[in-house]
Design an enzyme around this catalytic site. Structure first.
Site, PDB file in Angstrom:
ATOM      1  N   LYS A 265      15.346  55.813  -3.221  1.00 36.48           N
ATOM      2  CA  LYS A 265      15.107  57.253  -3.233  1.00 36.48           C
ATOM      3  C   LYS A 265      16.335  57.929  -2.612  1.00 36.48           C
ATOM      4  CE  LYS A 265      13.393  61.219  -1.278  1.00 36.48           C
ATOM      5  NZ  LYS A 265      14.651  61.939  -1.593  1.00 36.48           N
TER       6      LYS A 265
ATOM      7  N   GLY B 233      19.326  58.901   7.915  1.00 37.56           N
ATOM      8  CA  GLY B 233      18.944  60.312   7.880  1.00 37.56           C
ATOM      9  C   GLY B 233      18.657  60.796   9.288  1.00 37.56           C
ATOM     10  N   SER B 234      17.809  61.799   9.394  1.00 32.29           N
ATOM     11  CA  SER B 234      17.579  62.404  10.706  1.00 32.29           C
ATOM     12  C   SER B 234      16.629  61.556  11.561  1.00 32.29           C
ATOM     13  CB  SER B 234      16.986  63.801  10.536  1.00 32.29           C
ATOM     14  OG  SER B 234      15.656  63.683  10.094  1.00 32.29           O
TER      15      SER B 234
ATOM     16  N   VAL C  79      12.885  62.254  10.716  1.00 35.20           N
ATOM     17  CA  VAL C  79      12.364  61.537   9.543  1.00 35.20           C
ATOM     18  C   VAL C  79      12.232  60.043   9.865  1.00 35.20           C
ATOM     19  CG1 VAL C  79      12.807  60.894   7.131  1.00 35.20           C
ATOM     20  CG2 VAL C  79      13.217  63.248   7.884  1.00 35.20           C
ATOM     21  N   GLY C  80      13.215  59.510  10.577  1.00 35.33           N
ATOM     22  CA  GLY C  80      13.151  58.096  10.962  1.00 35.33           C
ATOM     23  C   GLY C  80      11.885  57.793  11.755  1.00 35.33           C
TER      24      GLY C  80
ATOM     25  N   GLU D  57      22.195  67.689  17.477  1.00 35.09           N
ATOM     26  CA  GLU D  57      23.066  67.424  16.329  1.00 35.09           C
ATOM     27  C   GLU D  57      23.067  68.646  15.413  1.00 35.09           C
ATOM     28  OE1 GLU D  57      21.872  64.438  13.348  1.00 35.09           O
ATOM     29  OE2 GLU D  57      23.925  63.702  13.460  1.00 35.09           O
TER      30      GLU D  57
END
Ligand code: UN1
Length: 489
Positions: free
Chosen positions: A175, A228-229, A232-233, A379
């Site tokens: 994805k 990713g961020s 999300v992780g 970040e």
């Protein structure tokens, strides 16, 4: 009519079951639509995972060097189309052509490394504690790998995951980021042209929660590799249960500039580390921790050079800084400029965006930043550098470590003691001496500690440990029952 691009599921280019689509636009010319892509959902994921599960049987049985021959061919094909892919990539995600070519090159290097590595999937053989008994280990493929990738390195980061996954005998459901689906299609076309069996790779486009959620929670997915961020992780770990997961997340990477630093070198390093890729790298230099004695000189030099950076469409030759990826990122960067000012930091250069044609934002420099300020902690993922000052080297190390993240770090010094103290004391997965925080090489381990990662490394040899399981083998040729821990003492 904009061009319609497809998913690649079960060996066929196809639409989402829902027939819904999303648009992909050029961030440097937001009116320009690159194409539309399938907005997939759980049903599409189910089909992709099932197909990958079935194809795992034959792919995992193929000798690893035969899989490697396909990966070598992938490297050859990427080399042939490097310029063409790079220009599509710049149009899709904005970074300048020299950088998108670098992105393709990283994938080429990773392909050749993976191709060769299939002939050296080493394990350990050790002596048994018992006589006439042999003990060794072998690698086995894990199964179906879910690969979820970001838009800032649309080819290199997927290659870090997909090539070792395939080399080790896993099949892949990928994805890609919703902002770079076109590069993903080009990548899959090359994999197929190189001879990858059709159902070994599955490409499912769509939004994070609609596609990523069903993918990571699917019971037939055995491992997940995500970049990713951190948010999300964290949500992936909640949904994934006991699957094997590799997470590569945020960064707030610091450069320490000591009294003995060569300031010309520092300026070059900061321009590249902070404003390369428009600051949109997890390794981007977002803090400069500067000794008070060189602060004024460095700021004067930096101001001068930062103002000269040419922002614009990455396809144009003289441009050095492309646009931000999308409107939401543009607003985020804008809001951090306001946050920095309201926290009392001094805006030295930049701070303004121009969204009339694309998501352009000026390279931005803040001085008088304090370690606790949000612009020093969070970040931003944009062209914003926070400059802090320090008095003693211990204090510099402490400021560098005042972060929830721990990906990359850098120290500019001529002093060997400081260089080695930095290597020993900075809490990060990567430390550069006299070079900026970006620019990892494909054949070395890449990853971070604290909220950046969960203990895995990509790149180089370590990726192969994540994508394989170890089986331990005991062969007892003594002809009698031997009881470990009992019969040898
Ligand atoms: C990322 O931003 O997710 O070291 C990866 C670097 C690049 C990789 C960055 N090779 O800056």
């Amino acid at each position: 009519m904009s061009k319609k691009f497809m998913n690649y599921i079960d060996g066929k280019w196809c639409d989402a079951k829902s027939n819904e689509r999303f648009e992909n636009r050029n961030p440097a010319r937001w009116k320009e639509i690159i194409g539309t892509f399938p907005r997939s959902s759980k049903e599409d994921i189910n089909q992709a995972v099932e197909s990958a599960r079935v194809s795992f049987k034959s792919w995992s049985s193929m000798p690893a060097p035969a899989r490697g021959a396909i990966l070598k061919k992938v490297g050859d094909l990427l080399t042939k189309s490097k310029d063409e892919i790079a220009s599509h990539m710049t149009r899709e995600m904005g970074k300048v052509l020299a950088e998108t070519k670098g992105d393709v090159q990283e994938a080429i290097d990773t392909a050749y490394y993976a191709g060769t590595f299939t002939r050296q999937l080493f394990t350990y053989t050790v002596p048994s504690e018992l006589p006439s008994k042999f003990a060794t280990t072998v690698r086995r493929p894990v199964g179906v790998a879910a690969v979820i990738t970001p838009w800032n390195f649309p080819l290199a980061v997927p290659s870090w995951k997909i090539f070792p996954a395939l080399a080790c005998g896993n099949t892949v459901v990928w994805k890609p980021a919703g902002d770079t689906p076109h590069t993903a299609n080009l990548f899959v076309e090359i994999l197929l042209e190189a001879g990858l069996p059709a159902k070994v790779i599955q490409l499912v486009h769509g939004h994070g929660s609609e596609v990523g959620g069903p993918l990571v929670s699917h019971p037939d997915v055995n491992l997940i590799s995500f970049t990713g961020s951190t948010d999300v992780g964290q949500s992936i770990t909640r949904q994934a249960g006991i699957k094997k997961i590799s997470l590569e997340m945020g960064g707030k990477n610091a450069i320490i500039v000591t009294e003995s630093a060569n300031l010309d070198l520092v300026v070059d390093g900061i321009l590249w580390g902070a404003f390369g890729t428009t600051g949109q790298r997890c390794t981007a230099t977002s803090r400069a921790i500067v000794h008070e004695s060189v602060r004024d000189r460095l700021l004067a030099m930096l101001m001068n050079e930062v103002k000269k950076l040419k922002v614009g469409n990455g396809l144009e030759k003289q441009v050095q800084v492309g646009p931000l990826i999308n409107e939401s990122q543009f607003k985020t960067v804008q809001s951090y400029v306001e946050i920095g000012q309201s926290e009392g930091a001094h805006l030295l250069v930049g701070g303004k965006g121009d969204r009339s044609e694309g998501w352009f934002f000026e390279p931005t420099l803040f001085s008088d930043v304090k370690p606790a300020m949000r612009i020093s902690q969070e970040e931003i993922f944009g062209p914003v550098l926070s400059v802090l000052t320090y008095k003693s080297f211990d204090e510099a190390l402490e400021i560098a470590n005042t972060s929830r993240y721990g990906l990359s770090s850098a120290v500019y010094t001529q002093n060997v003691r400081e260089a080695f103290l930095a290597i020993e004391k900075i809490d990060s997965g990567i430390t550069y001496i006299n070079a900026p925080t970006i620019g990892a090489e494909a054949h070395l381990p890449f990853g971070g500690i604290k909220d950046t990662g969960n203990g895995h490394r990509e790149g180089g040899w370590m990726a192969y440990d994540f994508f394989s399981e170890i089986k331990t083998i005991y062969v007892d040729y003594s002809g009698r029952l031997q009881r470990a821990q009992i019969d040898n003492y």
